[in-house]
Design a protein around this motif. Sequence first.
Motif, PDB file in Angstrom:
ATOM      1  N   ALA A 136       0.856  -1.190   0.000  1.00 18.87           N
ATOM      2  CA  ALA A 136       0.000   0.000   0.000  1.00 18.87           C
ATOM      3  C   ALA A 136       0.891   1.239   0.000  1.00 18.87           C
ATOM      4  O   ALA A 136       1.812   1.351   0.803  1.00 18.87           O
ATOM      5  CB  ALA A 136      -0.915   0.008   1.212  1.00 18.87           C
ATOM      6  N   LEU A 143      -3.425   4.847  -1.935  1.00 22.76           N
ATOM      7  CA  LEU A 143      -4.353   5.358  -0.921  1.00 22.76           C
ATOM      8  C   LEU A 143      -4.722   6.816  -1.136  1.00 22.76           C
ATOM      9  O   LEU A 143      -5.529   7.364  -0.381  1.00 22.76           O
ATOM     10  CB  LEU A 143      -3.742   5.163   0.472  1.00 22.76           C
ATOM     11  N   HIS A 150      -1.849  -1.070  -3.775  1.00 26.60           N
ATOM     12  CA  HIS A 150      -3.013  -0.225  -3.503  1.00 26.60           C
ATOM     13  C   HIS A 150      -2.547   1.215  -3.313  1.00 26.60           C
ATOM     14  O   HIS A 150      -1.677   1.483  -2.481  1.00 26.60           O
ATOM     15  CB  HIS A 150      -3.751  -0.687  -2.247  1.00 26.60           C
ATOM     16  N   ARG A 196      -8.613   4.916   4.439  1.00 29.02           N
ATOM     17  CA  ARG A 196      -8.555   3.867   3.405  1.00 29.02           C
ATOM     18  C   ARG A 196      -7.613   2.751   3.833  1.00 29.02           C
ATOM     19  O   ARG A 196      -7.862   1.569   3.567  1.00 29.02           O
ATOM     20  CB  ARG A 196      -8.123   4.464   2.069  1.00 29.02           C
ATOM     21  N   LEU A 228      -8.363  -1.170   4.365  1.00 29.19           N
ATOM     22  CA  LEU A 228      -7.549  -2.197   3.707  1.00 29.19           C
ATOM     23  C   LEU A 228      -7.072  -3.232   4.727  1.00 29.19           C
ATOM     24  O   LEU A 228      -7.082  -4.440   4.450  1.00 29.19           O
ATOM     25  CB  LEU A 228      -6.358  -1.541   3.012  1.00 29.19           C
ATOM     26  N   ARG A 280      -9.900  -5.479   5.561  1.00 20.71           N
ATOM     27  CA  ARG A 280     -10.262  -6.357   4.446  1.00 20.71           C
ATOM     28  C   ARG A 280      -9.224  -7.455   4.217  1.00 20.71           C
ATOM     29  O   ARG A 280      -9.564  -8.616   3.993  1.00 20.71           O
ATOM     30  CB  ARG A 280     -10.425  -5.513   3.177  1.00 20.71           C
ATOM     31  N   GLU A 281      -7.936  -7.094   4.266  1.00 18.80           N
ATOM     32  CA  GLU A 281      -6.874  -8.051   3.954  1.00 18.80           C
ATOM     33  C   GLU A 281      -6.504  -8.933   5.140  1.00 18.80           C
ATOM     34  O   GLU A 281      -6.002 -10.044   4.958  1.00 18.80           O
ATOM     35  CB  GLU A 281      -5.621  -7.301   3.465  1.00 18.80           C
TER      36      GLU A 281
END
Length: 395
Positions: free
Chosen positions: A36, A58, A56, A72, A76, A79-80
Amino acid sequence: MKLLHVITGLNVGGAEAMLMRLLHHSSAQDQDVVVASLMPPGFVGQRLQDNGVRVHALGMTSVATALPATLRLAALVRRERPDVIMAWMHHAQLATMCATMLARTGVPVIWNVRHSLGGGYVHEKRLTRLVLRTQALLSRRPQAIIYNARVAMQQYRAIGFDPTRAMVIPNGFDLDADGQRTEAQDRLRRIFGIAPDRIVIAMVARAHPMKDAANLVSAFARLHPARMPAHLLIVGEGMDRPTPEIADALSALPTGYWTLSGQRSDVAQWLGGVDILALPSAWGEGFPNIVGEAMAKAIPCVGTDVGDTGWVIGATGRTVPPRNPTALALALMELCHLRPEERVMLGGAARQRISEMFAIDQVVKRYDALFRQVAGRIESDEPGPSPRAMQCEAL
């Protein structure tokens, strides 16, 4: 094991280069890697994506967009569900601590510090000073704090970073096959139009006051009264737009003895063709990647004694005080006066030093061991070896 690397940006720089090497050389088969970037990804971000790494962006472009980017990042993380987060550079480290607190997943965090602090905060921007002070207060929260330079570890301890989390893992470098120098020399001189009889002194860095390119230009100007057949090559982001100070100094030199170039993606293809690598930094270096990269290609280096530069170079080149163009000129002149075969021998010693102390495969093993140790401590709820013990092993 899922790893999330969070970094401030993914353009060209030392941290970005080390992250790319780390991911490229990791032999761990059980790692799922996500990256990220707080800022929009640049050259290195594209390279990672081309190699199949999930990246990703951001969306941080200013201080005003830092909070949305942190939110964000928290989303993440939820989610991950990574097993370990490695945060590279100060702004990413602070954002990661905030994001993990918001996500409430309990994921362990490692900070990877890539900077040194000559003079404490004196050279840092106001916002960076605030970030560093906040990090010092939070520095007991990460599971480990990696420094790529021994000097940096002591400097950060002095400003309040928790010493019980500290460990040193130096940068690691690829060792190209021998016998490529002639090809690299031909490519270098063809690209930049440098005469074959010139000794090429190269600086590869972004345009930033800490890199102190003016120091090198001033030192190079001192070589010409001695009729030294040298050519100065300065390459990096923004270097083709010199400051008035540098432009004035260059205008006093004979034409055809210096070249400025902006950022290039082909440095690895011609770096092995230079004769001397110069790093004239005034402050801020931790473990300078470009010095290690040049040494790995058997190029002798002259650097200023900032961060661990002098320790990295050792006896295979020359180290001089920062902001001292006379001392820098004398060191460059000394290497220029060597016979070509003597410079080759010095470069060979530099390559051997990288092979023995900073080979990328050994450095990657240290990172993989740390990831397993940090993830294992969370999974088994056992203390495991301390970062201090791992630091002693690494050194």
